[in-house]
Design a protein around this motif. Structure first.
Motif, PDB file in Angstrom:
ATOM      1  N   GLY A 103      11.552  11.067 -35.800  1.00  0.00           N
ATOM      2  CA  GLY A 103      10.658  12.195 -36.069  1.00  0.00           C
ATOM      3  C   GLY A 103       9.294  11.757 -36.546  1.00  0.00           C
ATOM      4  N   LEU A 104       8.810  10.609 -36.019  1.00  0.00           N
ATOM      5  CA  LEU A 104       7.513  10.079 -36.446  1.00  0.00           C
ATOM      6  C   LEU A 104       6.400  10.588 -35.542  1.00  0.00           C
ATOM      7  CD1 LEU A 104       8.542   6.355 -36.949  1.00  0.00           C
ATOM      8  CD2 LEU A 104       8.345   8.134 -38.695  1.00  0.00           C
ATOM      9  N   LEU A 105       5.224  10.798 -36.101  1.00  0.00           N
ATOM     10  CA  LEU A 105       4.079  11.178 -35.273  1.00  0.00           C
ATOM     11  C   LEU A 105       3.496   9.959 -34.582  1.00  0.00           C
ATOM     12  CD1 LEU A 105       2.220  13.851 -37.418  1.00  0.00           C
ATOM     13  CD2 LEU A 105       3.829  14.163 -35.535  1.00  0.00           C
TER      14      LEU A 105
ATOM     15  N   ARG B 292       9.613  22.566 -24.406  1.00  0.00           N
ATOM     16  CA  ARG B 292       9.042  21.831 -23.272  1.00  0.00           C
ATOM     17  C   ARG B 292       7.547  22.095 -23.166  1.00  0.00           C
ATOM     18  NH1 ARG B 292      11.409  18.438 -20.210  1.00  0.00           N
ATOM     19  NH2 ARG B 292      13.397  19.507 -20.321  1.00  0.00           N
TER      20      ARG B 292
ATOM     21  N   GLY C 228       1.409  18.118 -24.833  1.00  0.00           N
ATOM     22  CA  GLY C 228       1.040  17.042 -25.754  1.00  0.00           C
ATOM     23  C   GLY C 228       0.538  17.571 -27.083  1.00  0.00           C
TER      24      GLY C 228
ATOM     25  N   VAL D 297       6.923  11.058 -25.953  1.00  0.00           N
ATOM     26  CA  VAL D 297       7.580  12.161 -25.248  1.00  0.00           C
ATOM     27  C   VAL D 297       7.400  12.015 -23.744  1.00  0.00           C
ATOM     28  CG1 VAL D 297       7.415  14.641 -24.814  1.00  0.00           C
ATOM     29  CG2 VAL D 297       7.496  13.789 -27.153  1.00  0.00           C
ATOM     30  N   ARG D 298       6.193  11.617 -23.337  1.00  0.00           N
ATOM     31  CA  ARG D 298       5.925  11.436 -21.906  1.00  0.00           C
ATOM     32  C   ARG D 298       6.806  10.321 -21.331  1.00  0.00           C
ATOM     33  NH1 ARG D 298       0.230  11.460 -22.278  1.00  0.00           N
ATOM     34  NH2 ARG D 298       0.542  13.544 -23.097  1.00  0.00           N
TER      35      ARG D 298
ATOM     36  N   LEU E  74       0.842  18.715 -31.121  1.00  0.00           N
ATOM     37  CA  LEU E  74       1.593  18.347 -32.318  1.00  0.00           C
ATOM     38  C   LEU E  74       2.322  19.565 -32.882  1.00  0.00           C
ATOM     39  CD1 LEU E  74      -0.781  15.885 -34.156  1.00  0.00           C
ATOM     40  CD2 LEU E  74       1.168  15.395 -32.684  1.00  0.00           C
TER      41      LEU E  74
ATOM     42  N   GLU F 193      10.442  11.608 -21.100  1.00  0.00           N
ATOM     43  CA  GLU F 193      10.641  12.591 -20.041  1.00  0.00           C
ATOM     44  C   GLU F 193      10.708  11.895 -18.681  1.00  0.00           C
ATOM     45  OE1 GLU F 193       7.897  16.180 -19.044  1.00  0.00           O
ATOM     46  OE2 GLU F 193       9.351  16.724 -20.583  1.00  0.00           O
TER      47      GLU F 193
ATOM     48  N   VAL G 178      11.031  17.890 -29.901  1.00  0.00           N
ATOM     49  CA  VAL G 178      11.702  16.724 -29.323  1.00  0.00           C
ATOM     50  C   VAL G 178      13.208  16.805 -29.574  1.00  0.00           C
ATOM     51  CG1 VAL G 178      12.008  14.242 -29.631  1.00  0.00           C
ATOM     52  CG2 VAL G 178       9.715  15.191 -29.404  1.00  0.00           C
ATOM     53  N   ARG G 179      13.576  17.237 -30.765  1.00  0.00           N
ATOM     54  CA  ARG G 179      14.993  17.361 -31.102  1.00  0.00           C
ATOM     55  C   ARG G 179      15.672  18.404 -30.200  1.00  0.00           C
ATOM     56  NH1 ARG G 179      14.372  17.622 -36.774  1.00  0.00           N
ATOM     57  NH2 ARG G 179      13.440  15.573 -36.504  1.00  0.00           N
TER      58      ARG G 179
ATOM     59  N   ILE H 100       3.435  10.098 -30.736  1.00  0.00           N
ATOM     60  CA  ILE H 100       4.595  10.881 -30.307  1.00  0.00           C
ATOM     61  C   ILE H 100       4.377  11.535 -28.943  1.00  0.00           C
ATOM     62  CG2 ILE H 100       3.847  12.856 -31.720  1.00  0.00           C
ATOM     63  CD1 ILE H 100       7.515  12.019 -31.065  1.00  0.00           C
ATOM     64  N   ASP H 101       3.139  11.959 -28.643  1.00  0.00           N
ATOM     65  CA  ASP H 101       2.942  12.609 -27.339  1.00  0.00           C
ATOM     66  C   ASP H 101       3.148  11.616 -26.200  1.00  0.00           C
ATOM     67  OD1 ASP H 101       0.578  11.667 -28.597  1.00  0.00           O
ATOM     68  OD2 ASP H 101      -0.618  12.529 -27.003  1.00  0.00           O
TER      69      ASP H 101
ATOM     70  N   LEU I 124      14.705  19.371 -27.196  1.00  0.00           N
ATOM     71  CA  LEU I 124      14.776  18.869 -25.820  1.00  0.00           C
ATOM     72  C   LEU I 124      15.878  17.831 -25.661  1.00  0.00           C
ATOM     73  CD1 LEU I 124      11.032  18.542 -24.784  1.00  0.00           C
ATOM     74  CD2 LEU I 124      12.711  20.235 -24.038  1.00  0.00           C
TER      75      LEU I 124
ATOM     76  N   ALA J 202       5.858  19.910 -25.711  1.00  0.00           N
ATOM     77  CA  ALA J 202       5.871  18.501 -25.305  1.00  0.00           C
ATOM     78  C   ALA J 202       4.953  18.264 -24.107  1.00  0.00           C
ATOM     79  CB  ALA J 202       7.289  18.063 -24.977  1.00  0.00           C
ATOM     80  N   ASP J 203       5.027  19.140 -23.105  1.00  0.00           N
ATOM     81  CA  ASP J 203       4.235  18.932 -21.896  1.00  0.00           C
ATOM     82  C   ASP J 203       2.737  19.026 -22.162  1.00  0.00           C
ATOM     83  OD1 ASP J 203       6.422  18.492 -20.398  1.00  0.00           O
ATOM     84  OD2 ASP J 203       6.414  20.394 -19.325  1.00  0.00           O
TER      85      ASP J 203
ATOM     86  N   ALA K 287      10.783   9.107 -31.401  1.00  0.00           N
ATOM     87  CA  ALA K 287      11.259  10.493 -31.343  1.00  0.00           C
ATOM     88  C   ALA K 287      12.428  10.719 -32.301  1.00  0.00           C
ATOM     89  CB  ALA K 287      11.663  10.846 -29.919  1.00  0.00           C
TER      90      ALA K 287
ATOM     91  N   ILE L 264       6.142  19.246 -33.103  1.00  0.00           N
ATOM     92  CA  ILE L 264       6.574  18.387 -32.004  1.00  0.00           C
ATOM     93  C   ILE L 264       7.899  17.677 -32.328  1.00  0.00           C
ATOM     94  CG2 ILE L 264       5.046  16.523 -32.794  1.00  0.00           C
ATOM     95  CD1 ILE L 264       5.926  17.138 -29.127  1.00  0.00           C
ATOM     96  N   ASP L 265       8.122  17.302 -33.583  1.00  0.00           N
ATOM     97  CA  ASP L 265       9.377  16.593 -33.876  1.00  0.00           C
ATOM     98  C   ASP L 265      10.578  17.520 -33.692  1.00  0.00           C
ATOM     99  OD1 ASP L 265       8.048  17.684 -36.124  1.00  0.00           O
ATOM    100  OD2 ASP L 265       9.579  16.847 -37.427  1.00  0.00           O
TER     101      ASP L 265
END
Lengths: 452, 452
Positions: free
Chosen positions: B229-231, A223, A229, B252-253, A231, B256, A252-253, B248-249, A255, A226-227, B226, A248-249
């Motif tokens: 798994g791509l940026l 988290r 932002g 993710v936002r 990579l 969420e 994400v998985r 991706i950021d 989360l 991700a929060d 997500a 980050i990937d």
């Protein structure tokens, strides 16, 4: 080295190898405690590979580092592969978790990533046990493949390191900057590297690093990544030394998995292992039956409460008409509070220590909702039934909403404080709990007002 | 160009400027329909900047492209800034959404990203209206700042483009590869670019692209990014031409935010706008009161059902004892099914068209759970009360569990099919619904078995 000591050593080595074979790790730890580095190197050199790995892993962190550095490079890499050996891993895995925390000090950051590097995900999980990272910690999920740089290196020197790391690093877009002690001093992005002129030193390019401890809960680290932002998030040991990286990937998985679990638990279901449509009916039943039984057994409390008040119920049967409405409203109010607080916990907006503030807020919210619904209930029930019935309904709604919101809001925090997944105190659980409380409140108020 | 036509044009231009001023966009659309590109360029050149923007936006896609390309570069950028003008944006924003879909064709990919580029997030949202992307679509969230390359360019040429884009591109780590028609032919990662020798052509380096349409729901596009798994995920128009990029950021936002919303709705709460502890009590009450009222009004159905069966209840008061247990178990079973299916929908594991399969599965799961609980209920209630009461409880549990699981499983899919957020048919909603159904089933079975 005296002859005496040599004799002692021979004896010690014999005992150690016996203890390792009989899996008496506490005994080994006791025997190697207090020895000097050179003695330990001596011991290590005379054991079999697996025995050596076990002894090495039982050393305190600083000593482990000194012993490792004193070994010849060939022996170092033998040691690393022995530590990865599945026999060694299973020896440590079989330890009681409490013993493991007590016996296994953190591995030095010079050794830990080497141990994980190049392992496929499955084996990495096993080897993480040897590293001593707790279950569900980010230490078990991080990648040991990264490219690093140093504050004194130039941008072009760092780019050369990036080029060299292209085929094995998990990411080359975020580069941790390590000082002479492997501590994370900053991070630099590949983008900033490319934008800078080649001679610029990294110290000028790097930004303040965010990082997580390897022992942090995987969900919390994910988290954070991700929060913010980011990579990638560097993962460090207790001395801020780099041991891995979380991209980050992967975050994400992690989360997504946690959110699926939370959502399932809140609904009183065990999380499914595969997509819904490919889960056999039997597994669907199994994912639900336990909670349903627990809740049904809990709900027998409502039968008992009603039995206690059976006479009241016989005297004024009309009271029975409102039972589903009143306990339903209580359940809904409790669920609303629990849902809001559980999510706030998951997002890190609320912590266990906020429990009194949450209590204060939920009492007020519940009371306000109760007043609104109670006034409405009184106004609607009075003309249809009677003033005393209307009053009973109205006051019960005020009390039930206040109690339900308070319980619903506090329960997830209490769960979190005692390290139970807050989602386990699911909405159905709270409903059942509130049902029983609500019935008692209802009948006590009814008996007082109706004078029975 | 004849004198006749010129007269006609002067009249047309006069009418158009009147229609734009009186916000009669349908009239403008009718007037410009069927004109040739050169006529349209002529019209455009003689209108004020804002009028020109409005007329341009009402052109069909292909014609808009031709007109745009026929304009002088200076006029092109004037047009782009006029399209960004807040007066023009609010004119289109004030259109009825249906009219908007009907009147506004997709903007050509040559224009759309230029329109968004350099705008701060807030203004981008407004300008996205002009682009015609629907509310909550990824077109309104994507970034128009990207670096692209071409299949025939070399790795070193592309790296030069990356260097040039470093200070404004949203990301330089994923580079869409566009063919001569701006269509996304592939993507290449900066990492692969750096690993390749400078002369390698991009066609050899690029991989098959994943992309989303700009009109796709933002949540779906974010989940695709997500899950894969791509940026970064390229965003395209209906002809696969690049119009933006989702990093991706941002994905993710978006996820969420959606998950917070889903979790809130499932608990029957409106999502909060700020962190829990900084939300005023009044807003907390407001986020819950509406649903609580709706559910309480719905729950008055249970009062009415019980009134219908009041005589039965009077005759056998013991029936009242089991009401909370039976409807509670029904509610729990319904919630379990709803939670599982709602999450499966959010993850894309189940779609609306699977409704019959879900129905079939939930009937079987509910029936199995009902058999288990019913047998238990029968076994426990019979010795304490009587055989007929035990039978009533047992059979009611079988029926209620079957019905509840079916309703709970199908409801989210039905909601999704009619484009309502499945989470709105929240667990409290399903509980209330199942309460009423459960009571009817209970009393019908009781009357049949107890012969009353």
């Amino acid at each position: 080295m005296t002859a005496d000591f040599r004799d002692d050593m021979t004896g010690a080595i014999h005992t150690i190898s016996q203890q390792v074979n009989s899996r008496d790790l506490t005994g080994v730890a006791r025997l190697i405690a207090g020895r000097t580095t050179s003695e330990l190197v001596d011991v290590c050199e005379r054991l079999t590979e697996k025995q050596r790995a076990v002894v090495f892993r039982l050393l305190a962190k600083q000593q482990a580092l000194e012993v490792f550095e004193a070994l010849a490079p060939a022996l170092q890499s033998d040691l690393v592969s022995a530590l990865r050996d599945s026999d060694v891993a299973s020896l440590f895995a079989s330890l009681d978790p409490d013993d493991r925390v007590w016996l296994l000090d953190e591995l030095p950051a010079a050794v830990a990533p080497r141990l994980l590097r190049g392992l496929p995900d499955r084996e990495r999980e096993l080897t993480a046990v040897v590293l001593g990272y707790p279950k569900a910690s980010i230490g078990r999920r991080m990648s040991p493949q990264y490219v690093t740089t140093h504050p004194d290196l130039s941008a072009s020197q760092t780019l050369a390191r990036v080029s060299a790391g292209l085929d094995h690093a998990e990411t080359v877009y975020t580069i941790p900057v390590l000082d002479d002690g492997r501590r994370v001093a900053g991070v630099v992005s590949l983008r900033d590297l490319m934008a800078a002129s080649g001679e610029t030193v990294i110290a000028e390019l790097m930004s303040q690093p965010h990082f997580s401890l390897a022992t942090t809960d995987a969900e919390d680290a994910a988290r954070a990544c991700a929060d913010l932002g980011l990579l990638a998030l560097p993962i460090v040991d207790s001395e801020s030394r780099l041991v891995g990286i979380l991209t980050i990937d992967d975050a994400v998985r992690i989360l997504e998995h946690e959110e699926t679990e939370d959502s399932a638990r809140q609904g009183g279901v065990e999380p499914l292992r595969r997509p819904y449509l490919s889960t056999p009916i039997r597994s669907l039943v199994r994912s639900r039956v336990l909670w349903l039984l627990v809740l049904a057994v809990g709900a027998t409390l409502t039968v008992q409460v009603l039995e206690v008040f059976e006479e009241t119920l016989n005297a004024v049967t009309v009271l029975a008409l409102f039972v589903p409405l009143l306990i339903g409203t209580g359940g809904n109010t409790g669920n609303q509070a629990a849902t809001t607080v559980t999510r706030a916990l998951a997002l890190g907006d609320v912590r266990s220590r906020d429990i009194l503030r949450v209590l204060g807020r939920e009492v007020r919210v519940g009371f306000s909702l109760g007043l609104l619904l109670g006034a409405l209930g009184f106004a609607v029930a009075t003309p249809f039934y009677s003033m005393p019935i209307g009053l009973t309904i109205g006051l019960t709604l005020v009390a039930v909403c206040t109690v339900a919101a308070t319980i619903g809001g506090v329960m997830p925090l209490a769960a979190h404080a005692i390290r139970v997944d807050p989602a386990v105190f699911s909405n159905p659980f709270i409903s059942t709990f509130v049902d029983t409380t609500g019935l008692i409140i209802y009948f006590v108020i009814a008996m007082a007002i109706l004078q029975i």
